[in-house]
Design a protein around this motif. Sequence first.
Motif, PDB file in Angstrom:
ATOM      1  N   ASP A 145       0.866  -1.182   0.000  1.00 36.99           N
ATOM      2  CA  ASP A 145       0.000   0.000   0.000  1.00 36.99           C
ATOM      3  C   ASP A 145       0.901   1.230   0.000  1.00 36.99           C
ATOM      4  O   ASP A 145       1.481   1.598   1.019  1.00 36.99           O
ATOM      5  N   TYR A 176       0.951   6.899  -0.061  1.00 34.19           N
ATOM      6  CA  TYR A 176       1.683   8.135   0.280  1.00 34.19           C
ATOM      7  C   TYR A 176       3.054   8.185  -0.394  1.00 34.19           C
ATOM      8  O   TYR A 176       3.991   8.811   0.117  1.00 34.19           O
ATOM      9  N   LYS A 218      -4.806  10.874  -2.777  1.00 40.34           N
ATOM     10  CA  LYS A 218      -3.755  11.529  -1.979  1.00 40.34           C
ATOM     11  C   LYS A 218      -2.917  12.446  -2.846  1.00 40.34           C
ATOM     12  O   LYS A 218      -2.463  13.495  -2.413  1.00 40.34           O
TER      13      LYS A 218
HETATM   14  N1  PMP Z   1      -4.373   2.977   2.647  1.00 44.18           N
HETATM   15  C1  PMP Z   1      -3.954   3.912   3.471  1.00 44.18           C
HETATM   16  C2  PMP Z   1      -2.716   3.689   4.263  1.00 44.18           C
HETATM   17  C3  PMP Z   1      -4.682   5.096   3.614  1.00 44.18           C
HETATM   18  O1  PMP Z   1      -4.282   6.025   4.462  1.00 44.18           O
HETATM   19  C4  PMP Z   1      -5.856   5.275   2.850  1.00 44.18           C
HETATM   20  C5  PMP Z   1      -6.730   6.498   2.952  1.00 44.18           C
HETATM   21  N2  PMP Z   1      -6.357   7.490   3.692  1.00 44.18           N
HETATM   22  C6  PMP Z   1      -6.239   4.265   1.991  1.00 44.18           C
HETATM   23  C7  PMP Z   1      -5.484   3.119   1.917  1.00 44.18           C
HETATM   24  C8  PMP Z   1      -7.479   4.374   1.177  1.00 44.18           C
HETATM   25  O2  PMP Z   1      -7.330   5.163   0.054  1.00 44.18           O
HETATM   26  P1  PMP Z   1      -8.557   5.480  -0.904  1.00 44.18           P
HETATM   27  O3  PMP Z   1      -9.254   6.657  -0.349  1.00 44.18           O
HETATM   28  O4  PMP Z   1      -7.948   5.708  -2.243  1.00 44.18           O
HETATM   29  O5  PMP Z   1      -9.446   4.268  -0.880  1.00 44.18           O
END
Ligand code: PMP
Length: 385
Positions: free
Chosen positions: A202, A205, A236
């Motif tokens: 994931d 960021y 993001k």
């Molecule tokens: N993974 C992490 C670590 C996040 O912080 C977030 C959302 N803040 C997501 C996944 C989800 O992202 P999305 O809004 O694109 O679904």
Amino acid sequence: MPSYPRPIQSRLPDVGTTIFTVMSALAQQHGAINLSQGFPDFDAPADLLALLNEATKAGHNQYAPMTGAPVLREAIAAKVQALYGAAYDVANEITVTAGATQAIFTAVAAMVHPGDEVIVFTPVYDSYGPSIELQGGKVVYADLSLPDYRPDWARVKALITPRTRMIIINSPHNPTGTVWTADDMAALEALVKDTDIVIVSDEVYEHMVFDQARHESVLRYPGLAERSFVVSSFGKTYHITGWKIAYCLAPRELMAEFRKAHQFIVFTVHAPSQYALAEFMKRPGWYEQLKALYQGKRDIFRQALSSSRFELLPCQGTYFQCVKYSAISDEGDRAFVERLTREHGVAAIPVSAFYPNGDDHGVIRFCFAKSAATLESALARLVRL
Ligand code: PMP
Ligand code: GLN
């Protein structure tokens, strides 16, 4: 409305409403400055909004292809080639998803059989555990310990069993702001070598890594990339969390399985956003600007809080800053953030929400993806505590 007359055997008996929803609602109720849920309070670039409008007028209003609009997949392929030297095939190895949440859920749904074990790192982003449990998988927790929240690879190794099917990693890390190093990636690569373990990385960021450090994407490590689903989120990167659009990369054999599930989870993603983003991604310099923007905000936030009674924990990446508050209060972290919201007008996230048993280390998370004016008002309140 009648009420449902039968007992319900919940698939997620321990799950309530997410902390992000709870704290944003509390902030709104008390008119507090919302530094809890992670989203910018400033708008997306005007050109991107104009491109979205143009895409709707150009007739991109019907289903996009199941795997994503080809122009967007091409732009993603060009991006990962330029940034990480990674060659991903546009036709078979890239899929556009409805946010990173759906990409992660889909990768888990595609790969995890009932009884399989999936290792995650605590504090853990809240969607991973339920995604695994809904497939009948078993969540196995590897701890990232205070104060620096770094992975302990010997301990991770000890958690691996013949049933380990997947490891989900997240660097830069939400909520702690830790960024994994090349040594971490090499350690992980060595751990999974000669196993059937797949990785979900994931990397939402990826562009928020500070102080000249490099984002160690899985895409840089062939021994990891060959077994990984790599996820990033446009939400993001372009200040559009509400568009819920992201992507997943994986070798074609893994992506074929991913797509089998994807086509029945969402089938396809909001079409006009895809055409708008494909065009916007051609602009040079965006990622450097984004990093500079958030590093600037981090520095302002830390500078102001360094003269407060909050104890700053490291922040190497993301748009989150974790702090300890033991000099201010001995309350539990939930009680503390609720009082902070109600009495002092600033909302934050209790980091205990990222632990399966609600472990409370007296740490809370602030989101600094906010305008200068919002940060100034919030900091003025926080330094008085
Ligand atoms: N993974 C992490 C670590 C996040 O912080 C977030 C959302 N803040 C997501 C996944 C989800 O992202 P999305 O809004 O694109 O679904
Ligand atoms: N990922 C965001 C955060 O960590 C919130 C996303 C959500 O509300 N589910 O704050």
